[in-house]
Design a protein around this motif. Sequence first.
Motif, short mmCIF file in Angstrom:
data_model
loop_
_atom_site.label_atom_id
_atom_site.label_comp_id
_atom_site.label_asym_id
_atom_site.label_seq_id
_atom_site.Cartn_x
_atom_site.Cartn_y
_atom_site.Cartn_z
N UNK A 38 49.27 -23.68 2.92
CA UNK A 38 49.42 -22.89 3.99
C UNK A 38 48.32 -23.10 4.79
N UNK A 39 48.40 -24.16 5.74
CA UNK A 39 47.15 -24.70 6.52
C UNK A 39 46.85 -23.49 7.55
N UNK A 40 47.23 -22.46 7.66
CA UNK A 40 46.84 -21.36 8.41
C UNK A 40 45.98 -20.71 7.73
N UNK A 41 45.78 -20.69 6.44
CA UNK A 41 44.60 -20.14 5.63
C UNK A 41 43.62 -21.20 5.04
N UNK A 42 42.31 -20.71 4.61
CA UNK A 42 41.52 -21.60 4.12
C UNK A 42 41.89 -22.23 2.87
N UNK A 43 41.77 -23.65 2.95
CA UNK A 43 42.36 -24.37 1.82
C UNK A 43 41.43 -24.13 0.55
N UNK A 44 40.26 -23.88 0.73
CA UNK A 44 39.44 -23.58 -0.44
C UNK A 44 39.58 -22.53 -1.12
N UNK A 45 40.12 -21.48 -0.77
CA UNK A 45 40.92 -20.28 -1.47
C UNK A 45 42.21 -20.77 -2.18
N UNK A 46 43.02 -21.69 -1.69
CA UNK A 46 43.98 -22.01 -2.57
C UNK A 46 43.88 -23.15 -3.55
N UNK A 47 42.66 -23.74 -3.46
CA UNK A 47 42.44 -24.95 -4.19
C UNK A 47 42.05 -24.38 -5.87
N UNK A 48 41.20 -25.21 -6.44
CA UNK A 48 41.15 -26.56 -6.40
C UNK A 48 42.34 -27.48 -6.66
N UNK A 49 42.56 -28.65 -6.09
CA UNK A 49 43.53 -29.56 -6.09
C UNK A 49 43.37 -30.89 -6.63
N UNK A 50 43.89 -31.51 -7.63
CA UNK A 50 43.58 -32.77 -7.99
C UNK A 50 44.31 -33.62 -7.13
N UNK A 51 45.34 -33.49 -6.53
CA UNK A 51 46.21 -34.39 -5.61
C UNK A 51 46.82 -33.31 -4.58
N UNK A 52 46.96 -34.01 -3.31
CA UNK A 52 47.53 -33.40 -2.16
C UNK A 52 48.50 -34.49 -1.65
N UNK A 53 49.76 -33.84 -1.66
CA UNK A 53 50.82 -34.76 -1.15
C UNK A 53 51.25 -34.33 0.05
N UNK A 54 51.17 -34.86 1.23
CA UNK A 54 51.36 -34.40 2.75
C UNK A 54 52.09 -35.28 3.52
N UNK A 55 52.86 -34.46 4.32
CA UNK A 55 53.33 -35.51 5.72
C UNK A 55 53.19 -34.39 6.80
N UNK A 56 52.08 -34.72 7.33
CA UNK A 56 51.59 -33.80 8.48
C UNK A 56 51.80 -34.61 9.89
N UNK A 57 52.97 -35.43 9.96
CA UNK A 57 53.33 -35.99 11.07
C UNK A 57 53.27 -34.97 12.47
N UNK A 58 53.98 -33.88 12.03
CA UNK A 58 54.10 -33.05 13.15
C UNK A 58 52.69 -32.56 13.78
N UNK A 59 51.93 -32.16 12.98
CA UNK A 59 50.65 -31.60 13.11
C UNK A 59 49.75 -32.77 13.84
#
Length: 346
Positions: A38-59
């Motif tokens: 959820x990009x509207x929330x801090x990513x630090x609190x959602x992690x940690x992540x080994x991989x992030x798969x994304x398609x941020x074209x809209x943004x």
Amino acid sequence: MSGRRVGFCLSDKKRRRMNLDAFAELCAGHGVEVVELDLSQPLVSQGPFDVIVHKLSDVIVEAEHDSQSQQLLANFQSYVSAHPSTVLLDPLPAMTQLLDRFASYRIMSKLHNSLRDWRICSPPYLEIHCASDMLSIQQAMVTQGLSFPLICKTRVAHGSLSHEMSLIFSAGSLADVRPPCVLQSFVNHGAVLHKVFVVGDRHFCVERPSLKNFPSGPCDRKTIFFNSHEVSKPESSSHLTALDEQMPCLPPPSSEAVAALVRELRVQLSMALFGVDVIINIHTHTLTVIDINIFPGYEGVPQFFSSLLSHIESVLDRQTAAGPQAAGSPEATQATGGPSARTASL
């Protein structure tokens, strides 16, 4: 790969089309936890992540003019920079350049030299940056070797407007050009499009309907405006795809040539998840590249889930084996696709 966490940052539309819930179930069976970001929330609190798969074209596209999107993108980039061990699929600069047809077509134009032995090329094209008089466009067309008919595409390769295209048949109809856009020589290809879907070191070729053949050279036919989704989706049915003449079936693309194309583009783009639109020239049988797409839909590829999971596993296995140095590998860094070739533009 037990205990790995993979974050997915996708639009609601992309999440539904991909069927992320089903992919998450597959991953869970292999000890991989899938987390929706959820990009509207801090990513630090959602992690940690080994991989992030994304398609941020809209943004990325909206960040050009929207302050909220700018902030979301800045927050994402800050998190990635602060966590270099997190593998990003795919690097943001690489994805950004494919959102700009000026940049992606420069990459395509270089394929003729690097893949000459495989008889792979892309059609001549012209960048139209701003409103120009028709005489200037005609002169640039001659210089760049373009010929009628032309296919006109928007500069931005994302969003509903990016699928709005036109076929231009004469110099008089160049008044229909709406900059910024790309003009590309139309190549007759028997109304068959081959979509090459890439997932890491694997690729899959799916046949789709496409535009029918048109007589070469200028004519007094009016400009045809169309939506590419209505022409080349699996379920598409359009009068523009119905051949006016009987012609023998074209040979499918050479599997060796397609493999060479994918290898070259993976190096040029520094990406693992992309699609390539190719056609076969009915006269020369040359493999012709007409577009490159970011993280496509993979429709018609039943092996997509298993291939994506396999790629994620292989990337992380290499990273683990290499140790801290892996954070600097092409898969884990935001490398660009290399310098752009010079090209004529207006």
